[in-house]
Write a protein that holds these residues in place. Structure first.
Motif, PDB file in Angstrom:
ATOM      1  N   ILE A 140       6.880  38.497  17.776  1.00 37.19           N
ATOM      2  CA  ILE A 140       7.077  37.338  18.654  1.00 37.19           C
ATOM      3  C   ILE A 140       8.484  36.785  18.465  1.00 37.19           C
ATOM      4  CG2 ILE A 140       6.423  34.923  19.065  1.00 37.19           C
ATOM      5  CD1 ILE A 140       3.555  35.644  18.450  1.00 37.19           C
ATOM      6  N   SER A 141       9.120  36.449  19.583  1.00 29.61           N
ATOM      7  CA  SER A 141      10.330  35.635  19.562  1.00 29.61           C
ATOM      8  C   SER A 141       9.981  34.320  20.235  1.00 29.61           C
ATOM      9  CB  SER A 141      11.474  36.324  20.315  1.00 29.61           C
ATOM     10  OG  SER A 141      12.557  35.429  20.513  1.00 29.61           O
ATOM     11  N   CYS A 142      10.260  33.220  19.566  1.00 29.15           N
ATOM     12  CA  CYS A 142       9.925  31.928  20.171  1.00 29.15           C
ATOM     13  C   CYS A 142      11.001  30.906  19.863  1.00 29.15           C
ATOM     14  CB  CYS A 142       8.558  31.433  19.677  1.00 29.15           C
ATOM     15  SG  CYS A 142       8.514  30.891  17.963  1.00 29.15           S
ATOM     16  N   THR A 143      10.985  29.831  20.616  1.00 37.29           N
ATOM     17  CA  THR A 143      11.889  28.724  20.339  1.00 37.29           C
ATOM     18  C   THR A 143      11.412  27.971  19.101  1.00 37.29           C
ATOM     19  OG1 THR A 143      10.574  27.280  21.770  1.00 37.29           O
ATOM     20  CG2 THR A 143      12.462  28.415  22.780  1.00 37.29           C
ATOM     21  N   GLY A 144      12.313  27.213  18.502  1.00 37.81           N
ATOM     22  CA  GLY A 144      11.923  26.377  17.374  1.00 37.81           C
ATOM     23  C   GLY A 144      10.868  25.361  17.761  1.00 37.81           C
ATOM     24  N   ALA A 145      10.925  24.893  19.012  1.00 38.02           N
ATOM     25  CA  ALA A 145       9.932  23.922  19.478  1.00 38.02           C
ATOM     26  C   ALA A 145       8.530  24.532  19.485  1.00 38.02           C
ATOM     27  CB  ALA A 145      10.305  23.415  20.865  1.00 38.02           C
ATOM     28  N   ASN A 146       8.398  25.763  20.002  1.00 38.50           N
ATOM     29  CA  ASN A 146       7.076  26.386  20.021  1.00 38.50           C
ATOM     30  C   ASN A 146       6.576  26.686  18.618  1.00 38.50           C
ATOM     31  OD1 ASN A 146       5.862  26.809  22.710  1.00 38.50           O
ATOM     32  ND2 ASN A 146       7.818  27.787  23.169  1.00 38.50           N
ATOM     33  N   LEU A 147       7.482  27.028  17.716  1.00 37.23           N
ATOM     34  CA  LEU A 147       7.089  27.297  16.332  1.00 37.23           C
ATOM     35  C   LEU A 147       6.459  26.049  15.707  1.00 37.23           C
ATOM     36  CD1 LEU A 147       7.404  29.564  14.065  1.00 37.23           C
ATOM     37  CD2 LEU A 147       9.375  28.226  13.307  1.00 37.23           C
ATOM     38  N   GLU A 148       7.137  24.920  15.841  1.00 37.04           N
ATOM     39  CA  GLU A 148       6.669  23.699  15.178  1.00 37.04           C
ATOM     40  C   GLU A 148       5.542  23.006  15.935  1.00 37.04           C
ATOM     41  OE1 GLU A 148      10.337  21.594  14.975  1.00 37.04           O
ATOM     42  OE2 GLU A 148      10.197  20.765  17.017  1.00 37.04           O
ATOM     43  N   GLU A 149       5.551  23.092  17.275  1.00 32.30           N
ATOM     44  CA  GLU A 149       4.568  22.321  18.032  1.00 32.30           C
ATOM     45  C   GLU A 149       3.160  22.885  17.899  1.00 32.30           C
ATOM     46  OE1 GLU A 149       5.916  21.494  22.036  1.00 32.30           O
ATOM     47  OE2 GLU A 149       7.805  20.628  21.287  1.00 32.30           O
ATOM     48  N   PHE A 175       7.775  44.500  26.396  1.00 30.46           N
ATOM     49  CA  PHE A 175       8.403  43.177  26.318  1.00 30.46           C
ATOM     50  C   PHE A 175       7.677  42.261  27.289  1.00 30.46           C
ATOM     51  CE2 PHE A 175      11.738  39.989  26.814  1.00 30.46           C
ATOM     52  CZ  PHE A 175      12.407  39.991  25.591  1.00 30.46           C
ATOM     53  N   PHE A 176       6.917  41.307  26.756  1.00 28.44           N
ATOM     54  CA  PHE A 176       6.151  40.375  27.580  1.00 28.44           C
ATOM     55  C   PHE A 176       6.781  38.995  27.421  1.00 28.44           C
ATOM     56  CE2 PHE A 176       2.708  37.578  28.816  1.00 28.44           C
ATOM     57  CZ  PHE A 176       2.095  38.263  29.856  1.00 28.44           C
ATOM     58  N   GLN A 177       7.432  38.534  28.483  1.00 32.48           N
ATOM     59  CA  GLN A 177       8.271  37.341  28.402  1.00 32.48           C
ATOM     60  C   GLN A 177       7.629  36.164  29.130  1.00 32.48           C
ATOM     61  OE1 GLN A 177      12.365  37.984  29.466  1.00 32.48           O
ATOM     62  NE2 GLN A 177      12.796  35.815  29.775  1.00 32.48           N
ATOM     63  N   ILE A 178       7.428  35.072  28.399  1.00 29.34           N
ATOM     64  CA  ILE A 178       6.924  33.829  28.988  1.00 29.34           C
ATOM     65  C   ILE A 178       8.082  32.848  29.080  1.00 29.34           C
ATOM     66  CG2 ILE A 178       5.362  31.874  28.708  1.00 29.34           C
ATOM     67  CD1 ILE A 178       3.405  33.715  27.332  1.00 29.34           C
ATOM     68  N   GLY A 179       8.472  32.518  30.305  1.00 31.99           N
ATOM     69  CA  GLY A 179       9.614  31.634  30.511  1.00 31.99           C
ATOM     70  C   GLY A 179      10.921  32.381  30.364  1.00 31.99           C
ATOM     71  N   GLY A 180      11.999  31.638  30.211  1.00 37.46           N
ATOM     72  CA  GLY A 180      13.319  32.261  30.091  1.00 37.46           C
ATOM     73  C   GLY A 180      14.009  31.796  28.827  1.00 37.46           C
ATOM     74  N   MET A 220       3.467  45.736  21.607  1.00 28.11           N
ATOM     75  CA  MET A 220       3.900  44.704  22.550  1.00 28.11           C
ATOM     76  C   MET A 220       4.609  43.577  21.800  1.00 28.11           C
ATOM     77  SD  MET A 220       4.107  44.121  25.766  1.00 28.11           S
ATOM     78  CE  MET A 220       2.850  45.154  26.531  1.00 28.11           C
ATOM     79  N   PHE A 221       5.765  43.207  22.338  1.00 29.49           N
ATOM     80  CA  PHE A 221       6.576  42.117  21.804  1.00 29.49           C
ATOM     81  C   PHE A 221       6.495  40.953  22.785  1.00 29.49           C
ATOM     82  CE2 PHE A 221      10.512  39.817  20.907  1.00 29.49           C
ATOM     83  CZ  PHE A 221      10.601  39.877  19.529  1.00 29.49           C
ATOM     84  N   LEU A 222       6.179  39.767  22.295  1.00 28.73           N
ATOM     85  CA  LEU A 222       6.007  38.576  23.130  1.00 28.73           C
ATOM     86  C   LEU A 222       7.152  37.608  22.915  1.00 28.73           C
ATOM     87  CD1 LEU A 222       3.967  36.699  24.860  1.00 28.73           C
ATOM     88  CD2 LEU A 222       3.370  35.746  22.627  1.00 28.73           C
ATOM     89  N   THR A 223       7.647  37.011  24.005  1.00 27.81           N
ATOM     90  CA  THR A 223       8.627  35.941  23.860  1.00 27.81           C
ATOM     91  C   THR A 223       8.055  34.668  24.464  1.00 27.81           C
ATOM     92  OG1 THR A 223       9.914  36.110  25.938  1.00 27.81           O
ATOM     93  CG2 THR A 223      10.395  37.712  24.203  1.00 27.81           C
ATOM     94  N   LEU A 224       8.281  33.564  23.760  1.00 24.32           N
ATOM     95  CA  LEU A 224       7.607  32.310  24.081  1.00 24.32           C
ATOM     96  C   LEU A 224       8.628  31.198  24.239  1.00 24.32           C
ATOM     97  CD1 LEU A 224       4.531  31.725  24.266  1.00 24.32           C
ATOM     98  CD2 LEU A 224       4.646  30.945  21.885  1.00 24.32           C
ATOM     99  N   ALA A 225       8.857  30.786  25.502  1.00 21.82           N
ATOM    100  CA  ALA A 225       9.758  29.674  25.788  1.00 21.82           C
ATOM    101  C   ALA A 225       8.927  28.494  26.304  1.00 21.82           C
ATOM    102  CB  ALA A 225      10.807  30.100  26.803  1.00 21.82           C
TER     103      ALA A 225
END
Length: 325
Positions: free
Chosen positions: A68-77, A237-242, A39-44
């Protein structure tokens, strides 16, 4: 699904509409894993500041998420919260704030994310000082790392560990670091530390702007990971947000199949999106999954789910069901 307390509750009460889709998506997630799928997770969005790590970290530790694919904001926050949680301020009346109230928060160096204020000095500047030393050292040595790899480096630092203010079991990035989980951060420059990095490049502290590796290199790395992993397992593909966190990685499949003409590359084997975007073919984040068939991302028989709700509520419930809580 098991009949553990949370799972039993949602199976009994969540019978229709988005609630029923939540149950169906969780059941399909479990079947996908039980059949050997990854499972691949995306985090917006602002999921790290929403403290999704409380459940997401356990998903990572229990091998329920493999990339995981995430925004830079989620990485740092997630790391901001790890080192400065005691200094955060919650604003329960956030819907009623006047412009003057927002200015007052700015004057206190409190950056608001919906109902939560991140303290600039205790969180952002503390991390900047630690990661800047890594940036400069790697720059001088001619080394280049991805954004998440720099975070993995500082999370291993005893110096930073002294500043942890929450239990590391609630940090999803710490869990990812422990497993050396593949992470992809498209558009990292659109983040607080990305802005800081640009500033240090302008100031001349960092000589090579490419000391932090780029988004195109992330896509190349993702293509390699997907190719290797899909030889052995179907990848969901498990997508949170867009946004870019989801848009960027899902395109790796048509790139491999069409641009590189690797026609034997499998499509994504499961798809679920949690989104409060209005369903619309004019909005990528609101497009229904069937539209992705035309882009050769999903197939006709791919299990597909869209849950139109708040991910800060939905994601922990699905994770709880998958974890058997």
């Amino acid at each position: 699904m098991s009949q553990t307390p949370i799972t039993a509750f949602i199976k009994h009460h969540f019978r229709h509409f988005n609630a029923a889709t939540l149950v169906e998506a969780a059941e399909a997630y479990i079947r996908h894993r039980e059949s050997g799928g990854r499972m691949f997770l995306t985090l917006a969005g602002a999921m790290s500041t929403a403290e999704l790590g409380i459940s997401l970290a356990e998903m990572i530790r229990q091998d329920k998420i493999h990339g995981i694919s995430c925004t830079g904001a989620n990485l740092e926050e997630d790391v901001f919260n790890l080192v400065a949680h005691n200094f955060y301020e919650r604003v329960p009346h956030w819907r009623d704030l006047r412009p003057e109230d927002e200015q007052e928060l700015l004057d206190k160096h409190m950056n608001r994310v919906t109902d939560t204020c991140i303290p600039e000095h205790e969180a952002m500047r503390r991390i900047e000082s630690v990661i800047l030393a890594e940036w400069i050292a790697r720059d001088k040595n001619g080394e280049r790392l991805f954004p998440h790899e720099f975070f993995y480096c500082i999370l291993r630092s005893p110096e930073l560990r002294k500043n942890f203010q929450i239990d590391v079991k609630d940090s999803w990035l710490y869990a990812a670091m422990e497993r050396n989980l593949p992470i992809f951060v498209p558009g990292w420059e659109d983040s607080t530390l990305g802005n800081m990095y640009a500033g240090h490049c302008i100031a001349g502290d960092i000589k090579n702007v490419h000391t932090v590796r780029t988004g195109i290199e992330y896509m190349i790395s993702l293509a390699d990971w997907y190719t290797r992993t899909s030889r052995e397992s179907s990848i969901g593909f498990f997508q949170i947000g867009g946004g870019i966190a989801g848009d960027f990685p899902i395109c790796v499949v048509p790139m491999l199949r069409q641009d590189l003409e690797r026609r034997d590359t499998p499509l994504w084997g499961y798809f679920c999106q949690i989104s409060d975007s209005t369903t619309s073919y004019g909005s990528y984040s609101g497009a229904v999954p069937n539209e992705k068939i035309t882009w050769e991302k999903l197939g006709i028989k791919t299990p597909k789910y869209v849950i139109e709700s708040d991910a800060s509520m939905v994601a922990p419930l699905i994770f709880a069901a998958v974890l058997g809580w």
